[in-house]
Scaffold this motif. Structure first.
Motif, PDB file in Angstrom:
ATOM      1  N   THR A   1     -29.162   9.026  -6.119  1.00 39.64           N
ATOM      2  CA  THR A   1     -28.820   9.596  -7.414  1.00 39.64           C
ATOM      3  C   THR A   1     -30.106   9.785  -8.207  1.00 39.64           C
ATOM      4  OG1 THR A   1     -26.632   8.567  -7.509  1.00 39.64           O
ATOM      5  CG2 THR A   1     -27.602   9.226  -9.599  1.00 39.64           C
ATOM      6  N   MET A   2     -30.252  10.944  -8.819  1.00 38.72           N
ATOM      7  CA  MET A   2     -31.404  11.216  -9.686  1.00 38.72           C
ATOM      8  C   MET A   2     -30.915  11.528 -11.099  1.00 38.72           C
ATOM      9  SD  MET A   2     -34.523  14.012  -9.300  1.00 38.72           S
ATOM     10  CE  MET A   2     -33.478  15.480  -9.467  1.00 38.72           C
ATOM     11  N   ILE A   3     -31.497  10.842 -12.081  1.00 36.24           N
ATOM     12  CA  ILE A   3     -31.209  11.101 -13.481  1.00 36.24           C
ATOM     13  C   ILE A   3     -32.432  11.782 -14.090  1.00 36.24           C
ATOM     14  CG2 ILE A   3     -30.580  10.122 -15.709  1.00 36.24           C
ATOM     15  CD1 ILE A   3     -28.438   9.630 -13.639  1.00 36.24           C
ATOM     16  N   VAL A   4     -32.232  12.978 -14.630  1.00 33.59           N
ATOM     17  CA  VAL A   4     -33.321  13.745 -15.227  1.00 33.59           C
ATOM     18  C   VAL A   4     -33.152  13.766 -16.747  1.00 33.59           C
ATOM     19  CG1 VAL A   4     -34.548  15.951 -15.291  1.00 33.59           C
ATOM     20  CG2 VAL A   4     -33.456  15.193 -13.160  1.00 33.59           C
ATOM     21  N   SER A   5     -34.129  13.204 -17.451  1.00 34.66           N
ATOM     22  CA  SER A   5     -34.103  13.204 -18.909  1.00 34.66           C
ATOM     23  C   SER A   5     -34.563  14.551 -19.450  1.00 34.66           C
ATOM     24  CB  SER A   5     -35.017  12.094 -19.439  1.00 34.66           C
ATOM     25  OG  SER A   5     -35.199  12.224 -20.836  1.00 34.66           O
ATOM     26  N   ARG A   6     -33.951  14.977 -20.549  1.00 41.43           N
ATOM     27  CA  ARG A   6     -34.413  16.179 -21.239  1.00 41.43           C
ATOM     28  C   ARG A   6     -35.711  15.916 -21.994  1.00 41.43           C
ATOM     29  NH1 ARG A   6     -29.037  16.183 -23.081  1.00 41.43           N
ATOM     30  NH2 ARG A   6     -29.745  15.885 -25.226  1.00 41.43           N
ATOM     31  N   GLY A   7     -36.098  14.655 -22.087  1.00 36.72           N
ATOM     32  CA  GLY A   7     -37.355  14.311 -22.734  1.00 36.72           C
ATOM     33  C   GLY A   7     -37.253  14.237 -24.236  1.00 36.72           C
ATOM     34  N   ILE A   8     -38.372  13.870 -24.847  1.00 38.51           N
ATOM     35  CA  ILE A   8     -38.405  13.611 -26.284  1.00 38.51           C
ATOM     36  C   ILE A   8     -39.268  14.618 -27.032  1.00 38.51           C
ATOM     37  CG2 ILE A   8     -39.115  11.922 -28.033  1.00 38.51           C
ATOM     38  CD1 ILE A   8     -38.424   9.736 -25.936  1.00 38.51           C
ATOM     39  N   GLY A   9     -40.421  14.965 -26.472  1.00 38.20           N
ATOM     40  CA  GLY A   9     -41.347  15.848 -27.162  1.00 38.20           C
ATOM     41  C   GLY A   9     -41.414  17.232 -26.548  1.00 38.20           C
ATOM     42  N   ASN A  10     -42.309  18.038 -27.103  1.00 34.56           N
ATOM     43  CA  ASN A  10     -42.554  19.387 -26.613  1.00 34.56           C
ATOM     44  C   ASN A  10     -44.037  19.547 -26.320  1.00 34.56           C
ATOM     45  OD1 ASN A  10     -39.839  20.422 -26.926  1.00 34.56           O
ATOM     46  ND2 ASN A  10     -40.221  20.405 -29.133  1.00 34.56           N
ATOM     47  N   SER A  11     -44.363  20.574 -25.541  1.00 37.22           N
ATOM     48  CA  SER A  11     -45.755  20.809 -25.199  1.00 37.22           C
ATOM     49  C   SER A  11     -46.129  22.263 -25.428  1.00 37.22           C
ATOM     50  CB  SER A  11     -46.016  20.397 -23.751  1.00 37.22           C
ATOM     51  OG  SER A  11     -47.379  20.578 -23.427  1.00 37.22           O
ATOM     52  N   ILE A  12     -46.140  23.065 -24.383  1.00 37.47           N
ATOM     53  CA  ILE A  12     -46.570  24.463 -24.505  1.00 37.47           C
ATOM     54  C   ILE A  12     -45.635  25.241 -25.414  1.00 37.47           C
ATOM     55  CG2 ILE A  12     -46.983  26.589 -23.212  1.00 37.47           C
ATOM     56  CD1 ILE A  12     -47.728  24.827 -20.813  1.00 37.47           C
ATOM     57  N   ILE A  13     -44.330  25.065 -25.213  1.00 37.99           N
ATOM     58  CA  ILE A  13     -43.337  25.717 -26.075  1.00 37.99           C
ATOM     59  C   ILE A  13     -42.919  24.693 -27.132  1.00 37.99           C
ATOM     60  CG2 ILE A  13     -41.112  26.890 -26.161  1.00 37.99           C
ATOM     61  CD1 ILE A  13     -41.452  27.514 -23.175  1.00 37.99           C
ATOM     62  N   PRO A  14     -43.203  24.961 -28.413  1.00 38.69           N
ATOM     63  CA  PRO A  14     -43.011  23.925 -29.440  1.00 38.69           C
ATOM     64  C   PRO A  14     -41.589  23.753 -29.947  1.00 38.69           C
ATOM     65  CG  PRO A  14     -43.925  25.902 -30.428  1.00 38.69           C
ATOM     66  CD  PRO A  14     -43.846  26.168 -28.947  1.00 38.69           C
ATOM     67  N   VAL A  15     -40.675  24.624 -29.547  1.00 38.05           N
ATOM     68  CA  VAL A  15     -39.315  24.587 -30.082  1.00 38.05           C
ATOM     69  C   VAL A  15     -38.299  24.534 -28.945  1.00 38.05           C
ATOM     70  CG1 VAL A  15     -37.594  25.815 -31.467  1.00 38.05           C
ATOM     71  CG2 VAL A  15     -39.998  25.877 -32.135  1.00 38.05           C
ATOM     72  N   ARG A  16     -37.249  23.732 -29.141  1.00 39.36           N
ATOM     73  CA  ARG A  16     -36.120  23.681 -28.219  1.00 39.36           C
ATOM     74  C   ARG A  16     -34.931  24.415 -28.848  1.00 39.36           C
ATOM     75  NH1 ARG A  16     -35.594  18.285 -25.153  1.00 39.36           N
ATOM     76  NH2 ARG A  16     -37.753  17.622 -24.841  1.00 39.36           N
ATOM     77  N   PHE A  17     -34.018  24.851 -27.985  1.00 40.63           N
ATOM     78  CA  PHE A  17     -32.774  25.439 -28.488  1.00 40.63           C
ATOM     79  C   PHE A  17     -31.598  24.875 -27.708  1.00 40.63           C
ATOM     80  CE2 PHE A  17     -29.361  28.619 -28.403  1.00 40.63           C
ATOM     81  CZ  PHE A  17     -29.118  28.717 -29.763  1.00 40.63           C
ATOM     82  N   ASN A  18     -30.594  24.368 -28.450  1.00 38.60           N
ATOM     83  CA  ASN A  18     -29.403  23.778 -27.833  1.00 38.60           C
ATOM     84  C   ASN A  18     -29.798  22.678 -26.846  1.00 38.60           C
ATOM     85  OD1 ASN A  18     -26.594  23.588 -27.515  1.00 38.60           O
ATOM     86  ND2 ASN A  18     -26.607  24.912 -25.715  1.00 38.60           N
ATOM     87  N   ASN A  19     -30.805  21.906 -27.216  1.00 40.76           N
ATOM     88  CA  ASN A  19     -31.436  20.991 -26.257  1.00 40.76           C
ATOM     89  C   ASN A  19     -32.084  19.844 -27.027  1.00 40.76           C
ATOM     90  OD1 ASN A  19     -32.709  19.891 -23.991  1.00 40.76           O
ATOM     91  ND2 ASN A  19     -34.399  21.365 -24.058  1.00 40.76           N
ATOM     92  N   ARG A  20     -31.250  18.995 -27.593  1.00 37.79           N
ATOM     93  CA  ARG A  20     -31.754  17.922 -28.436  1.00 37.79           C
ATOM     94  C   ARG A  20     -32.577  16.924 -27.628  1.00 37.79           C
ATOM     95  NH1 ARG A  20     -28.035  13.474 -31.631  1.00 37.79           N
ATOM     96  NH2 ARG A  20     -29.582  12.824 -33.182  1.00 37.79           N
ATOM     97  N   PRO A  21     -33.728  16.470 -28.134  1.00 36.03           N
ATOM     98  CA  PRO A  21     -34.476  15.408 -27.470  1.00 36.03           C
ATOM     99  C   PRO A  21     -33.588  14.188 -27.240  1.00 36.03           C
ATOM    100  CG  PRO A  21     -35.772  16.369 -29.238  1.00 36.03           C
ATOM    101  CD  PRO A  21     -34.391  16.942 -29.363  1.00 36.03           C
TER     102      PRO A  21
END
Length: 276
Positions: free
Chosen positions: A246-266
Motif C-alpha cells: 500500500t502506498m499513501i501519497v500526501s498532497r503536501g503542505i507547500g508549493n514550489s515552482i507553481i505558487p498556487v493550488r486549486f481545489n487542492n488544500r495542503p
C-alpha cells in the motif's frame, strides 16, 4: 443581474481558493495488514511532506498545533522540507524542533534537498541536533512490547542518479541493499512514481509525496500535473494498493515552482495501522 451573479461567483471562487492555499487540513487513512504485529495495532503516523519552507502561523504554530492534536506515535518527513529556490534554514529548524517535541521524527530527502547542494549538510546537522532519525538508504528496527517492525528510507535519486531509467534502477538496488527482513516494513520515499518498484520489492507500506496533489485538481479527474509524472499523473494523492503493498501519497503542505493550488488544500496525512 447576470454580471452581478458572475462577479459573485468569481469573488466566492477567489476567497475559497485563497482559504485553501493558506490553511492546512488533516486527511486520515487506515491501512489494514495481517503482517502487522499486534503490538502496533492502532499505531498512528503523521506524514509531513513537501513543506518547501512554507509557514502557517509564527514558527508554523498552526501546523504543529493540528499535528499535536492528533497525538501521533511517529512523524514521517518525506522530503522537500526546504525549497531550493528560497531556502530558509531558520524555518526548517524551528519547525523540526516543534515536531520532535510531539513524536519521534524519521526523515528522508527529496529532490530539493539534492538541489541545494552543499547547504544540505547544514540542514542535516540541524536535523540531527534535534534528534531526527535520518534514513539514508537504510532501515532501522522499531520495537514495541517485544514485537518489531522496520522503518526504511530512500534518499531521493537525484543524489546519485541522472536520467529516469538510472533513477528507477538505483532505487531498486538501494532497496535490495537494505537487506530488509520479513518484518512489517514502512518505507519513506519521496517519489510515488516508482510504485511498481515498491510492489516488486514487496514493501508493506510506502509513505510518499512529491506530486503536490497534481497542483490543480479537477472534479472526477484528479491532479493535472506532477513532477516526474507529467500531465494527469497516476499517483497524485491518496492510497494505492497492489499485492501486499500500500502506498499513501500526501498532497503536501507547500508549493514550489507553481505558487498556487486549486481545489487542492495542503494536508498533513495521518495513517492508522490496523492489525487484522
Amino acid at each position: 443581474m447576470k454580471h452581478i451573479k458572475l462577479a459573485a461567483v468569481a469573488a466566492a471562487l477567489i476567497i475559497w481558493t485563497g482559504w485553501q492555499n493558506n490553511t492546512v487540513g488533516i486527511t486520515h487513512y487506515t491501512v489494514l495488514s495481517d503482517s502487522l504485529p499486534a503490538a502496533f495495532d492502532q499505531y498512528k503516523i503523521a506524514v509531513v511532506s513537501d513543506l518547501h519552507n512554507g509557514e502557517y502561523g509564527e514558527n508554523n504554530c498552526r501546523l504543529t498545533s493540528i499535528i499535536k492534536k492528533e497525538s501521533p506515535d511517529m512523524i514521517a518527513v518525506t522530503g522537500d522540507f526546504v525549497d531550493s529556490k528560497r531556502t530558509d534554514m531558520k524555518i526548517a529548524e524551528e519547525l523540526i524542533k516543534r515536531l520532535t517535541e510531539i513524536a519521534p521524527c524519521y526523515y528522508v530527502t527529496g529532490n530539493h534537498e539534492a538541489w541545494i547542494g552543499g547547504r544540505y549538510q547544514e540542514l542535516e546537522e540541524k536535523l540531527l541536533d534535534t534528534g531526527v532519525i535520518i534514513l539514508h538508504d537504510r532501515s532501522v528496527g522499531l520495537m514495541k512490547d517485544n514485537e518489531r517492525i522496520q522503518i526504511a528510507g530512500l534518499d531521493d535519486p537525484y543524489f546519485t542518479a541522472g536520467n529516469l531509467s538510472e533513477k528507477e534502477s538505483a532505487l531498486k538496488n538501494k532497496i535490495k541493499g537494505m537487506k530488509l527482513t520479513e518484518d512489517y516494513c514502512i518505507l519513506l520515499s519521496h517519489r510515488p512514481e516508482y510504485f511498481r518498484t515498491y510492489v516488486s520489492e514487496s514493501i508493506d507500506l510506502v509513505l510518499s509525496g512529491h506530486a503536490h496533489g497534481g497542483q490543480f485538481r479537477l472534479p472526477f479527474i484528479g491532479g493535472l500535473i506532477a513532477p516526474g509524472q507529467g500531465i494527469f499523473p497516476k499517483y497524485d494523492a491518496g492510497a494505492y494498493s497492489e499485492n501486499r503493498t500500500t502506498m499513501i501519497v500526501s498532497r503536501g503542505i507547500g508549493n514550489s515552482i507553481i505558487p498556487v493550488r486549486f481545489n487542492n488544500r495542503p494536508e498533513v496525512v495521518i495513517v492508522h495501522l490496523d492489525s487484522i
